[in-house]
Design a protein around this motif. Structure first.
Motif, PDB file in Angstrom:
ATOM      1  N   LEU A   1       0.709  -1.282   0.118  1.00  0.00           N
ATOM      2  CA  LEU A   1      -0.107  -0.068  -0.023  1.00  0.00           C
ATOM      3  C   LEU A   1       0.903   1.341   0.062  1.00  0.00           C
ATOM      4  O   LEU A   1       0.568   2.288  -0.697  1.00  0.00           O
ATOM      5  CB  LEU A   1      -0.768  -0.127   1.410  1.00  0.00           C
ATOM      6  N   PHE A   2       1.817   1.337   0.688  1.00  0.00           N
ATOM      7  CA  PHE A   2       2.795   2.803   1.003  1.00  0.00           C
ATOM      8  C   PHE A   2       3.910   2.287   0.232  1.00  0.00           C
ATOM      9  O   PHE A   2       4.491   2.989  -0.446  1.00  0.00           O
ATOM     10  CB  PHE A   2       2.705   2.758   2.461  1.00  0.00           C
ATOM     11  N   VAL A   3       5.093   1.639   0.983  1.00  0.00           N
ATOM     12  CA  VAL A   3       6.343   1.553   0.279  1.00  0.00           C
ATOM     13  C   VAL A   3       6.988   0.238   0.816  1.00  0.00           C
ATOM     14  O   VAL A   3       6.844  -0.244   2.077  1.00  0.00           O
ATOM     15  CB  VAL A   3       7.219   2.736   0.759  1.00  0.00           C
TER      16      VAL A   3
ATOM     17  N   LEU B   1      -3.903   8.759   6.426  1.00  0.00           N
ATOM     18  CA  LEU B   1      -5.365   9.514   6.284  1.00  0.00           C
ATOM     19  C   LEU B   1      -5.351  10.876   6.828  1.00  0.00           C
ATOM     20  O   LEU B   1      -6.137  11.781   6.397  1.00  0.00           O
ATOM     21  CB  LEU B   1      -6.288   8.691   6.910  1.00  0.00           C
ATOM     22  N   ALA B   2      -4.530  11.072   7.788  1.00  0.00           N
ATOM     23  CA  ALA B   2      -4.591  12.450   8.328  1.00  0.00           C
ATOM     24  C   ALA B   2      -3.829  13.473   7.864  1.00  0.00           C
ATOM     25  O   ALA B   2      -4.055  14.746   7.550  1.00  0.00           O
ATOM     26  CB  ALA B   2      -4.303  12.307   9.915  1.00  0.00           C
ATOM     27  N   ASN B   3      -2.772  13.282   7.337  1.00  0.00           N
ATOM     28  CA  ASN B   3      -1.568  14.108   7.013  1.00  0.00           C
ATOM     29  C   ASN B   3      -1.098  14.223   5.422  1.00  0.00           C
ATOM     30  O   ASN B   3      -0.190  14.629   5.084  1.00  0.00           O
ATOM     31  CB  ASN B   3      -0.216  13.875   7.772  1.00  0.00           C
ATOM     32  N   LYS B   4      -1.711  13.033   4.680  1.00  0.00           N
ATOM     33  CA  LYS B   4      -1.261  12.881   3.272  1.00  0.00           C
ATOM     34  C   LYS B   4       0.031  12.414   3.244  1.00  0.00           C
ATOM     35  O   LYS B   4       0.807  12.662   1.951  1.00  0.00           O
ATOM     36  CB  LYS B   4      -1.766  14.004   2.520  1.00  0.00           C
ATOM     37  N   SER B   5       0.764  11.849   4.165  1.00  0.00           N
ATOM     38  CA  SER B   5       2.050  11.270   4.181  1.00  0.00           C
ATOM     39  C   SER B   5       2.195  10.210   4.867  1.00  0.00           C
ATOM     40  O   SER B   5       1.394  10.039   5.916  1.00  0.00           O
ATOM     41  CB  SER B   5       2.877  12.544   4.390  1.00  0.00           C
TER      42      SER B   5
ATOM     43  N   GLY C   1       4.964  11.541   0.655  1.00  0.00           N
ATOM     44  CA  GLY C   1       3.638  12.026   0.240  1.00  0.00           C
ATOM     45  C   GLY C   1       2.922  11.515  -0.878  1.00  0.00           C
ATOM     46  O   GLY C   1       3.704  10.946  -1.703  1.00  0.00           O
ATOM     47  N   ALA C   2       1.762  11.377  -0.872  1.00  0.00           N
ATOM     48  CA  ALA C   2       0.622  10.810  -1.775  1.00  0.00           C
ATOM     49  C   ALA C   2      -0.572  11.465  -1.709  1.00  0.00           C
ATOM     50  O   ALA C   2      -0.829  12.183  -0.898  1.00  0.00           O
ATOM     51  CB  ALA C   2       0.734   9.423  -1.599  1.00  0.00           C
ATOM     52  N   GLU C   3      -1.172  11.034  -3.088  1.00  0.00           N
ATOM     53  CA  GLU C   3      -2.807  12.151  -3.089  1.00  0.00           C
ATOM     54  C   GLU C   3      -3.895  11.101  -3.282  1.00  0.00           C
ATOM     55  O   GLU C   3      -4.875  11.510  -3.435  1.00  0.00           O
ATOM     56  CB  GLU C   3      -2.529  12.966  -4.503  1.00  0.00           C
ATOM     57  N   ALA C   4      -3.436   9.567  -3.090  1.00  0.00           N
ATOM     58  CA  ALA C   4      -4.842   8.913  -3.249  1.00  0.00           C
ATOM     59  C   ALA C   4      -5.561   8.939  -2.358  1.00  0.00           C
ATOM     60  O   ALA C   4      -5.532   9.036  -1.195  1.00  0.00           O
ATOM     61  CB  ALA C   4      -3.949   7.516  -3.499  1.00  0.00           C
TER      62      ALA C   4
END
Length: 737
Positions: A280-282, A321-325, A334-337
């Motif tokens: 999901l992230f990295v 969900l809170a910080n976009k990072s 950071g991501a925009e999904a």
């Protein structure tokens, strides 16, 4: 899986007989003509997807992409020719997984062959090349040039549907792969005229445009209320709003996941149980960014059924969900999904409000108030009707890939402050609540008013809807965590004239005695500034006793020599052991006076009737279940088992199963779990309850003549009995019930 589910599953595997016959064109509506006038070339008739799908297991946007190339018109001759072309393309080039060897042979024989398949790419860092894998063709390590990968980066994180030319060049070198990629084209529309989209929108009223969008996602707007349409369109907000967090919980079969799996190549639907931090992230080992770095929306299907969770994933997701990072190792990304969480509920709303909360079905790790507080909007999935054939549109709507690109372009816009010229939120609404309201409002504005211009009434409608969705989240958090009730927000807004307007959810209005069942009423001082518990948060009323069976139908006389017994509920008519005879032509008989007094208060009921096949027989069952739903406490759940005979003739079996499925879905909405079991040996007909009653039905549930007037259509007691029969009422030990 119940017998009904198994039978439906078996029918679903049968091919549709009419799938390759010419598609009859429905009569165009005025809206259809208007859509084609202003958006010619980028709209398609929505019923054509089913017509061309056949047994190709591909998303709807792939099929609509092809239809958009050949059938994006309202000319019937061109449409039929386009359908034939798409069918031929799918027949010739779509790779069925079980036919992969046949396609490989064609490539080998011809040297080059075009295919439609799902393609994913990995970097072979040992040889410093990118290698493609083809899901259905089942080949891998096909070298693909870096320029193609750079132009289609989603190939690196998950499969992308593509049209490819595959070549076969045999080589005797050890470890060599004979497959070579001649060309690759991702299935997506390019070169969209956005100015045309915005300009053409002006030709439609708000009502018309909402219907255009509703048809574009494949739904028939005539089957939905205004609120139902807004709920359906809210599922699109994650595609038009960056970092938007949405949850929808509701009964199964309502099409929750359809939007995320079929309607956009910019979103991905994954199973909630397959999620990992690396995916999901990295990935810490490789440094490879996960899904959130490449998709506009990541949706989690069957999220509520995933009881095993990784706490590390929950923590990383909570921060994102809170910080976009999110941070992994020493790096911060950071991501925009946006994220959408979809799950089924197994209980009714009043049951959840009485016993737990509306997040009851979530895995324990996600019922953390801090995690839930990141959710911007809660779609009330229980308000969405189970999917029926008439709910699908046969009108015109945007080719979904075209709409997806428009929505993607609107992600850079921000309409979150458009309401402020007319309305002001209460100061007790904290920043996180305001963010949820504003992002939902912004998303709906982009969808319905993409120019950012709307009337005050139109803005107010969307603002109220946005407030309600965030309020639903916050109220359940306050229910889960009592420590947060000290200074609860008051979800209301003020208009330009200074008038304050409170917002309540439908479930709050409908079940006020359960909505705040355990909140401290002592703090309710009615303070309009947000201090204490506001007046609209009414204290719970004492729990009422089991509802009495109040029958509108006149009671039937007690037979002579019958043994009178205590009623099953307060206020219910007298019960007795014995039998009743009924004569052909007799009126005044209904389930209310024939059966209901013996059933009120039961938690488990078994109905044995071999003849629940035809429409009128299904209506009889529906009438009985609806009576039970009315008389039981809405917070209670009732289990009803129907034992009947499965229709053998295939042309009637489908209708029987669809009828029973519709009845089951309707019953579940009102707290009745209907289980259907097949028993070909049934002869006698009866009802058994866990209260210790066995009712021998004689002719079963089907006792009346066909209604011959309007009153008889509505009320059973106005229908004449068809044939004479006898009903026996017997008390049995509860352990036998």
């Amino acid at each position: 899986m119940t017998d009904l589910d198994a039978a439906l599953s078996g029918l679903a595997s049968l091919p549709d007989e009419d799938i390759y016959v010419p598609v009859e064109a429905p009569e165009q509506s005025e809206l259809d003509r208007k859509i084609n006038q202003h958006f010619d070339g980028v709209v398609v008739r929505k019923d054509l997807v089913k017509a061309v799908r056949g047994n190709a297991v591909v998303p709807g946007y792939v099929l609509e992409y092809l239809l958009g190339q050949y059938a994006a018109t309202d000319d019937e001759a061109t449409i039929q020719e386009g359908i034939d072309n798409v069918r031929r393309i799918l027949a010739d080039h779509y790779v069925h997984r079980n036919e992969h060897m046949l396609i490989k042979a064609k490539i080998q024989q011809k040297g080059k062959y075009r295919i439609i398949d799902r393609v994913s790419v990995v970097l072979n860092d040992k040889d410093d090349v990118y290698e493609a894998s083809f899901e259905n063709l089942q080949i891998s390590k096909v070298v693909i040039d870096a320029q193609t990968v750079k132009a289609n980066e989603k190939l690196l994180v998950s499969g992308v549907w593509c049209i490819c030319d595959i070549e076969y060049v045999h080589n005797d070198s050890p470890g060599s792969v004979p497959w070579q990629l001649g060309s690759l084209k991702a299935i997506q529309i390019s070169g969209i005229d956005f100015d045309r989209y915005f300009e053409s929108r002006k030709a439609f009223t708000t009502d018309e445009w909402i219907d255009v969008l509703t048809q574009s996602i494949g739904l028939n707007p005539e089957q939905f209320s205004r609120r139902g349409k807004l709920i359906a369109l809210t599922r699109l907000i994650p595609f038009v709003e960056r970092n938007y967090n949405l949850i929808e919980l509701g009964p199964k079969g309502t099409g929750k996941s359809h939007t995320f799996s079929e309607l956009s190549p910019n979103g991905i639907l994954i199973s909630g149980g397959e999620v990992t931090v690396a995916k999901l992230f990295v990935n810490n080992a490789s440094g490879k960014i996960g899904l959130v770095g490449y998709w506009d929306c990541v949706a989690f299907d069957e999220f509520a059924s995933n009881k095993k969770t990784d706490q590390n994933l929950v923590n990383v997701m909570k921060n994102y969900l809170a910080n976009k990072s999110f941070s992994r190792g020493t790096s911060v990304y950071g991501a925009e999904a946006s994220m959408a969480f979809i799950g089924n509920t197994t209980h009714t709303v009043p049951f959840m409000l009485k016993n737990t909360d509306l997040f009851d079905e979530l895995p324990p790790s996600y019922r953390d108030p801090a995690w839930l507080d990141r959710i911007h909007h809660y779609i009330p999935g229980w308000e969405v009707s189970p999917v029926r054939s008439e709910m699908f549109s046969s009108g015109y709507g945007f080719v979904v890939d075209y709409l997806a690109e428009v929505l993607h372009s609107l992600r850079s816009e921000d309409f979150s402050d458009k309401y402020q010229q007319h309305f002001t939120l209460d100061t007790s609404i904290v920043t996180r609540d305001q963010d949820g309201i504003r992002k939902t409002f912004s998303g709906l504005m982009k969808l319905i008013h993409p120019s950012g211009e709307a009337t005050q009434d139109e803005i107010e409608e969307l603002l109220v809807f946005a407030i309600e969705g965030r309020k639903r989240v916050k109220d359940q958090i306050l229910r889960i965590d009592p420590t947060m009730r000290e200074n609860p927000p008051r979800f209301r807004y003020q208009d330009a004239l200074g008038a304050w307007r409170d917002v309540q959810s439908l479930e709050e209005i409908q079940y006020p005695q359960h909505y705040r069942r355990d909140w401290d009423a002592a703090s309710n001082d009615g303070d309009i500034d947000g201090g204490g518990l506001p007046a609209y948060m009414a204290p719970a009323v004492p729990r009422t006793e089991q509802r009495s069976a109040v029958s509108v139908a006149p009671p039937l006389p007690v037979p002579e020599n019958a043994v009178v017994v205590e009623p099953t509920a307060p206020g219910a008519p007298e019960l007795f052991e014995g039998f009743r005879d009924f004569q052909a032509g007799q009126t005044g008989v209904s389930y209310e006076n024939l059966l209901l007094p013996w059933l009120v208060g039961a938690r488990k009921i078994t109905i044995v009737d071999g003849y629940i096949r035809m429409f009128h027989q299904g209506r009889n069952l529906t009438d009985l279940l609806s009576l039970l739903a009315v008389t039981k406490d809405p917070t209670d759940e009732l289990e009803v088992t129907l034992e009947t005979i499965e229709e053998e003739r295939i042309e009637f079996k489908r209708k029987q199963l669809e009828m029973l499925l519709a009845i089951r879905n309707a019953a579940e909405s009102f707290g009745i779990k209907l289980l259907v079991k097949w028993d070909p040996t049934i002869h006698d007909r009866w009802i058994v309850t866990d209260l210790g009653w066995r009712i021998q039905l004689g002719k079963g549930l089907d006792i009346w003549e066909k209604p011959t007037n309007a009153f008889a259509e509505v009320r059973q007691e106005f229908r004449p009995i068809a044939k004479s029969f006898t009903v026996h009422y017997n008390r049995i030990p509860r352990e036998e019930a």
